[in-house]
Design a protein around this motif. Structure first.
Motif, PDB file in Angstrom:
ATOM      1  N   GLY A 130      17.402  19.218 -17.277  1.00  0.00           N
ATOM      2  CA  GLY A 130      16.835  19.746 -18.522  1.00  0.00           C
ATOM      3  C   GLY A 130      15.456  20.344 -18.308  1.00  0.00           C
ATOM      4  O   GLY A 130      14.582  20.215 -19.160  1.00  0.00           O
ATOM      5  N   GLY A 131      15.245  20.981 -17.143  1.00  0.00           N
ATOM      6  CA  GLY A 131      13.983  21.670 -16.863  1.00  0.00           C
ATOM      7  C   GLY A 131      12.912  20.803 -16.223  1.00  0.00           C
ATOM      8  O   GLY A 131      11.879  21.300 -15.781  1.00  0.00           O
ATOM      9  N   VAL A 132      13.146  19.465 -16.141  1.00  0.00           N
ATOM     10  CA  VAL A 132      12.128  18.577 -15.558  1.00  0.00           C
ATOM     11  C   VAL A 132      12.569  18.170 -14.149  1.00  0.00           C
ATOM     12  O   VAL A 132      13.699  17.709 -13.981  1.00  0.00           O
ATOM     13  CB  VAL A 132      11.957  17.295 -16.407  1.00  0.00           C
ATOM     14  N   PRO A 133      11.689  18.351 -13.122  1.00  0.00           N
ATOM     15  CA  PRO A 133      12.082  17.901 -11.778  1.00  0.00           C
ATOM     16  C   PRO A 133      12.459  16.419 -11.794  1.00  0.00           C
ATOM     17  O   PRO A 133      11.773  15.610 -12.434  1.00  0.00           O
ATOM     18  CB  PRO A 133      10.811  18.127 -10.944  1.00  0.00           C
ATOM     19  N   LEU A 138       0.814  -1.217   0.000  1.00  0.00           N
ATOM     20  CA  LEU A 138       0.000   0.000   0.000  1.00  0.00           C
ATOM     21  C   LEU A 138       0.845   1.262   0.000  1.00  0.00           C
ATOM     22  O   LEU A 138       0.320   2.362  -0.108  1.00  0.00           O
ATOM     23  CB  LEU A 138      -0.911   0.027   1.230  1.00  0.00           C
ATOM     24  N   VAL A 139       2.148   1.082   0.150  1.00  0.00           N
ATOM     25  CA  VAL A 139       3.030   2.249   0.131  1.00  0.00           C
ATOM     26  C   VAL A 139       2.935   2.868  -1.253  1.00  0.00           C
ATOM     27  O   VAL A 139       3.190   2.195  -2.260  1.00  0.00           O
ATOM     28  CB  VAL A 139       4.486   1.834   0.415  1.00  0.00           C
ATOM     29  N   GLY A 140       2.502   4.101  -1.279  1.00  0.00           N
ATOM     30  CA  GLY A 140       2.383   4.764  -2.578  1.00  0.00           C
ATOM     31  C   GLY A 140       3.753   5.135  -3.094  1.00  0.00           C
ATOM     32  O   GLY A 140       4.724   5.145  -2.335  1.00  0.00           O
ATOM     33  N   PRO A 141       3.872   5.407  -4.379  1.00  0.00           N
ATOM     34  CA  PRO A 141       5.158   5.865  -4.889  1.00  0.00           C
ATOM     35  C   PRO A 141       5.469   7.224  -4.282  1.00  0.00           C
ATOM     36  O   PRO A 141       4.544   7.971  -3.934  1.00  0.00           O
ATOM     37  CB  PRO A 141       4.928   5.984  -6.399  1.00  0.00           C
ATOM     38  N   ASP A 142       6.769   7.529  -4.101  1.00  0.00           N
ATOM     39  CA  ASP A 142       7.098   8.846  -3.546  1.00  0.00           C
ATOM     40  C   ASP A 142       7.258   9.854  -4.677  1.00  0.00           C
ATOM     41  O   ASP A 142       7.701  10.951  -4.475  1.00  0.00           O
ATOM     42  CB  ASP A 142       8.342   8.767  -2.653  1.00  0.00           C
ATOM     43  N   ARG A 143       6.876   9.439  -5.885  1.00  0.00           N
ATOM     44  CA  ARG A 143       6.974  10.349  -7.029  1.00  0.00           C
ATOM     45  C   ARG A 143       5.947   9.926  -8.081  1.00  0.00           C
ATOM     46  O   ARG A 143       5.560   8.759  -8.123  1.00  0.00           O
ATOM     47  CB  ARG A 143       8.384  10.304  -7.616  1.00  0.00           C
ATOM     48  N   THR A 144       5.507  10.890  -8.871  1.00  0.00           N
ATOM     49  CA  THR A 144       4.610  10.531  -9.966  1.00  0.00           C
ATOM     50  C   THR A 144       5.227  11.062 -11.253  1.00  0.00           C
ATOM     51  O   THR A 144       5.585  12.241 -11.339  1.00  0.00           O
ATOM     52  CB  THR A 144       3.217  11.165  -9.790  1.00  0.00           C
ATOM     53  N   ALA A 145       5.341  10.183 -12.228  1.00  0.00           N
ATOM     54  CA  ALA A 145       5.955  10.581 -13.493  1.00  0.00           C
ATOM     55  C   ALA A 145       4.992  11.516 -14.225  1.00  0.00           C
ATOM     56  O   ALA A 145       3.814  11.228 -14.350  1.00  0.00           O
ATOM     57  CB  ALA A 145       6.242   9.354 -14.325  1.00  0.00           C
ATOM     58  N   SER A 146       5.538  12.669 -14.653  1.00  0.00           N
ATOM     59  CA  SER A 146       4.673  13.638 -15.331  1.00  0.00           C
ATOM     60  C   SER A 146       4.694  13.416 -16.843  1.00  0.00           C
ATOM     61  O   SER A 146       3.882  13.966 -17.568  1.00  0.00           O
ATOM     62  CB  SER A 146       5.147  15.059 -15.017  1.00  0.00           C
ATOM     63  N   GLY A 147       5.637  12.609 -17.314  1.00  0.00           N
ATOM     64  CA  GLY A 147       5.700  12.347 -18.756  1.00  0.00           C
ATOM     65  C   GLY A 147       6.541  13.378 -19.497  1.00  0.00           C
ATOM     66  O   GLY A 147       6.766  13.261 -20.700  1.00  0.00           O
ATOM     67  N   GLU A 148       7.022  14.412 -18.753  1.00  0.00           N
ATOM     68  CA  GLU A 148       7.865  15.426 -19.416  1.00  0.00           C
ATOM     69  C   GLU A 148       9.227  14.834 -19.767  1.00  0.00           C
ATOM     70  O   GLU A 148       9.727  13.957 -19.066  1.00  0.00           O
ATOM     71  CB  GLU A 148       8.086  16.603 -18.469  1.00  0.00           C
ATOM     72  N   VAL A 149       9.798  15.335 -20.861  1.00  0.00           N
ATOM     73  CA  VAL A 149      11.097  14.807 -21.290  1.00  0.00           C
ATOM     74  C   VAL A 149      12.149  15.901 -21.094  1.00  0.00           C
ATOM     75  O   VAL A 149      11.947  17.039 -21.531  1.00  0.00           O
ATOM     76  CB  VAL A 149      11.041  14.382 -22.780  1.00  0.00           C
ATOM     77  N   PRO A 150      13.259  15.580 -20.404  1.00  0.00           N
ATOM     78  CA  PRO A 150      14.291  16.597 -20.184  1.00  0.00           C
ATOM     79  C   PRO A 150      14.815  17.163 -21.507  1.00  0.00           C
ATOM     80  O   PRO A 150      15.054  16.412 -22.463  1.00  0.00           O
ATOM     81  CB  PRO A 150      15.400  15.827 -19.458  1.00  0.00           C
ATOM     82  N   ALA A 151      14.974  18.506 -21.560  1.00  0.00           N
ATOM     83  CA  ALA A 151      15.422  19.152 -22.792  1.00  0.00           C
ATOM     84  C   ALA A 151      16.935  19.105 -22.923  1.00  0.00           C
ATOM     85  O   ALA A 151      17.474  19.285 -24.018  1.00  0.00           O
ATOM     86  CB  ALA A 151      14.928  20.590 -22.803  1.00  0.00           C
ATOM     87  N   SER A 152      17.656  18.900 -21.799  1.00  0.00           N
ATOM     88  CA  SER A 152      19.118  18.839 -21.871  1.00  0.00           C
ATOM     89  C   SER A 152      19.622  17.984 -20.716  1.00  0.00           C
ATOM     90  O   SER A 152      18.833  17.396 -19.996  1.00  0.00           O
ATOM     91  CB  SER A 152      19.697  20.256 -21.752  1.00  0.00           C
ATOM     92  N   ASP A 153      20.970  17.929 -20.575  1.00  0.00           N
ATOM     93  CA  ASP A 153      21.568  17.133 -19.504  1.00  0.00           C
ATOM     94  C   ASP A 153      21.934  17.987 -18.298  1.00  0.00           C
ATOM     95  O   ASP A 153      22.728  17.590 -17.457  1.00  0.00           O
ATOM     96  CB  ASP A 153      22.845  16.434 -20.026  1.00  0.00           C
ATOM     97  N   SER A 159      21.083  26.271  -3.711  1.00  0.00           N
ATOM     98  CA  SER A 159      20.974  26.381  -5.170  1.00  0.00           C
ATOM     99  C   SER A 159      22.331  26.118  -5.784  1.00  0.00           C
ATOM    100  O   SER A 159      23.340  26.660  -5.318  1.00  0.00           O
ATOM    101  CB  SER A 159      20.508  27.777  -5.574  1.00  0.00           C
ATOM    102  N   VAL A 160      22.362  25.297  -6.803  1.00  0.00           N
ATOM    103  CA  VAL A 160      23.615  25.074  -7.522  1.00  0.00           C
ATOM    104  C   VAL A 160      23.280  24.561  -8.922  1.00  0.00           C
ATOM    105  O   VAL A 160      22.368  23.747  -9.095  1.00  0.00           O
ATOM    106  CB  VAL A 160      24.547  24.093  -6.755  1.00  0.00           C
ATOM    107  N   ASP A 161      23.967  25.120  -9.946  1.00  0.00           N
ATOM    108  CA  ASP A 161      23.773  24.634 -11.317  1.00  0.00           C
ATOM    109  C   ASP A 161      24.998  23.819 -11.696  1.00  0.00           C
ATOM    110  O   ASP A 161      26.121  24.325 -11.622  1.00  0.00           O
ATOM    111  CB  ASP A 161      23.660  25.811 -12.301  1.00  0.00           C
ATOM    112  N   LEU A 162      24.790  22.570 -12.088  1.00  0.00           N
ATOM    113  CA  LEU A 162      25.941  21.755 -12.518  1.00  0.00           C
ATOM    114  C   LEU A 162      26.191  22.052 -13.988  1.00  0.00           C
ATOM    115  O   LEU A 162      25.251  22.074 -14.792  1.00  0.00           O
ATOM    116  CB  LEU A 162      25.638  20.265 -12.329  1.00  0.00           C
ATOM    117  N   ARG A 163      27.472  22.284 -14.329  1.00  0.00           N
ATOM    118  CA  ARG A 163      27.785  22.516 -15.736  1.00  0.00           C
ATOM    119  C   ARG A 163      28.081  21.175 -16.373  1.00  0.00           C
ATOM    120  O   ARG A 163      28.887  20.402 -15.825  1.00  0.00           O
ATOM    121  CB  ARG A 163      28.997  23.440 -15.857  1.00  0.00           C
TER     122      ARG A 163
END
Ligand code: ADP
Length: 590
Positions: free
Chosen positions: A412-415, A335-350, A372-376
């Motif tokens: 790529g913009g997708v959580p 009964l443990v629900g998933p801790d995430r739900t796939a939104s179907g979005e596709v990452p635009a980059s790496d 906050s940190v952006d990985l290059r």
């Protein structure tokens, strides 16, 4: 609110969910429906056996009546022969009925166990960590064991008892309804005793299971953390806690034992009363000339014969009660629900970006305060800082292991937590010091990362991490059984297997949590080569305890108190003269 929603992931509740009565009934119904034909076969065979068993008392009654009236030797022999025939039929049919029951029990149990393994191995890590491994271990061991006994033997046995009792009652009333009325004397005390018992038994057994789960948790923690316990002199505190847990388990066990100790004498009396009542009431009816001695004898035998199945039934009801509690805990894992739900979005980059990330293991106690940190893409970022600063937690956020409590980590913009797990692992992977070799072949161990990988791909992955040599020298190559009980692998080899899995997963970003620090330096140097082969061309976040790895990185992030306090290339940070410069100087001096 049901037990399931009360402990849903995301709340602060500790234990995994427990299925409610409704859910347990649904599972049992589903299991039985899928074995309808088998169940019907068991019921029919046992009915035949029970009817054959009823012939004995019936023939004995006839025998008494005929002897009283005066009969021939031939008739006596005939009755004896039929009696022998009935016993033989009962024995033979019972044998096949038992066999079918056992096969049924084994199959249902095997299905349950497989289903459980399937759900247990797919539990979100964040949920297991919150609940503690003790709870899951208790369900995998204690609860599954309790179920095993009940499903294998209990379910078929209950079926047999119900069929036998039902048919015996029918046979009694067919023999002489007036005499058979005496059997009802036994019913009210049995119903009262069993109802009294069953009402108290469920909470009693639930408390017992929970108490054992706690004991298990404490023992598991004590074993896993033995060195820490010794180092910090926590032994006596741990022993005190264990003693407390054990006295709770003892109290819970005493309570259910007390219930049984009251139930059994009550049942004994009720079961003994029925044949006595049949004889006393029957004797009076004989004196009134409304029945025969034979009929009374038959029903007294039936009443006596029912004692066994009634006892058996109550015993198994009790065991099934225990099993229902265990089943509720086993089904609860599903009964443990998933801790995430796939939104179907596709990452635009790496590109992996953390924005204002917060995380709390316990509600209201943030260990990350808006990072906050952006990985290059392609860079190597070293994360340094004092112990407990939140480095590992940040690493887990960047790898999408836990959904952050606040803020987002995106690729790529997708959580990250909007991606299905399999997809996520192909983007970002976390590498820790724990490298488990699973029971199975070397190929199966590697294919955990990519089930469809060809043999050639597996060899290439091993080659990439410098492991082809020893793998080819194994007795059966990729088909060699490894893991517990199989061909032993050294810790370095186990780590290479883990690295080869990463090659197969092929994520563009890796988070290394002190991946090699626990190994001995010789193995570490050798492994570093394997590791470097895996790191090449990927974005790497290295959580570092040894500053020389930080020195080699493109950028260094200093984490302190759940915040990034400094970030930049090594030389710039040293020149800036801040916290990192101080750490670097003291490390060099040391
Ligand atoms: P670091 O890697 O810098 O040593 P961590 O990220 O492991 O730091 O820990 C940060 C804080 O979070 C610490 O105070 C630690 O006690 C706490 N913490 C880490 N893991 C857990 C956990 N599973 N449950 C509760 N608190 C935790």
């Amino acid at each position: 609110m049901s037990a399931a929603t009360a402990t849903a992931p995301g709340t602060t509740a500790k234990q995994l969910p427990i299925a409610d009565r409704h859910e347990v009934k649904r599972t049992v119904g589903r299991l039985f429906r899928s074995h309808r034909a088998q169940l019907a076969g068991i019921a029919v065979l046992h009915s035949v056996a029970a009817v054959a068993g009823l012939a004995g008392p019936f023939l004995m009654g006839r025998f008494i009546d005929e002897v009283t009236a005066g009969t021939t030797l031939a008739r006596v022999n005939q009755i004896a022969l039929i009696l022998v025939g009935a016993v033989v039929v009962q024995a033979v049919v019972t044998r096949f009925a038992q066999r079918l029951s056992m096969v049924f029990g084994e199959q249902v149990f095997a299905e349950l166990r497989e289903e459980f393994m399937h759900t247990a191995t797919r539990l979100p890590l964040s949920v297991v960590e919150k609940a503690g491994t003790g709870d899951l271990v208790a369900r995998t061991t204690n609860d599954v064991n309790k179920l095993q006994h009940a499903v294998r033997f209990g379910v078929p046995r209950v079926l047999v008892c119900v069929v036998t009792i039902g048919l015996t009652l029918v046979a009694s009333f067919l023999t002489d309804p007036l005499v058979a009325l005496a059997l009802l004397v036994g019913v009210p005390p049995i119903v009262v005793a069993v109802r009294w018992y069953l009402r108290r038994a469920t909470p009693g057994y639930l408390r017992e299971s929970a108490a054992y789960a706690t004991v298990n948790g404490t023992i598991t923690e004590a074993v896993e953390g033995a060195r820490t316990t010794d180092a910090l002199w926590l032994g006596s505190r741990l022993r005190r806690r264990l003693r407390g847990d054990l006295s709770e388990a003892f109290a819970a066990e005493s309570y259910t034992l007390g219930l049984r100790l009251r139930l059994i004498p009550a049942l004994d009396t009720a079961v003994a009363v029925a044949p006595v009542a049949a004889i006393v009431w029957g004797a009076w009816l004989v004196s009134q000339d409304v029945t025969t001695v034979g009929a009374v004898a038959t029903i007294a035998f039936y009443a006596h014969q029912m004692g066994g199945p009634v006892f058996d039934l109550v015993f198994w009801l009790d065991e099934l009660q225990v099993a229902a509690v265990a089943l509720a805990r086993v089904v609860g894992v599903g009964l443990v629900g998933p801790d995430r739900t796939a939104s179907g979005e596709v990452p635009a980059s790496d590109e992996v970006r953390a924005h204002e990330v917060r995380y709390a293991y316990r509600e209201g106690h943030d260990v990350l305060h808006g990072v906050s940190v952006d990985l290059r893409p392609g860079e190597r970022l070293a994360v340094v800082g004092p112990s407990g600063a939140g480095k590992s937690t940040l690493g887990r956020m960047l790898a999408g292991i836990h959904p952050p409590t606040g803020g987002t980590v995106t690729v790529g913009g997708v959580p990250l937590v909007d991606l299905p797990l399999e997809e996520l692992r192909g983007q970002v992977a976390l590498v820790t010091q724990e490298h488990h070799v699973f029971v199975g072949t070397l190929a199966e161990n590697l294919q955990l990362a990519d089930t469809g990988a060809s043999e050639e791909a597996l060899w290439e992955a091993l080659e990439a991490v410098d492991a082809r040599g020893w793998a080819a020298a194994l007795p059966s190559g990729l088909a060699t059984e490894v893991g517990s009980g199989g061909h032993p692998l050294s810790p370095a080899q186990a780590q290479q297997v883990a690295l080869a899995r990463l090659v197969l997963l092929d994520p563009h970003t890796l988070v290394l949590d002190e991946a090699t620090s626990l190994l001995d330096p010789r193995a570490a140097r050798h492994l570093e080569r394997s590791l470097n082969a895996v790191l090449t061309g990927r974005t790497v976040v290295a959580i570092a305890h040894r500053l020389h790895t930080a020195h080699d990185a493109d950028r260094v992030a200093v984490v302190d108190g759940g915040r990034i306090t400094e970030i930049g290339p090594h030389d710039e940070l040293v020149a800036a003269g801040g916290e990192y410069a101080r750490l670097w100087r003291s490390w060099q001096a040391g």
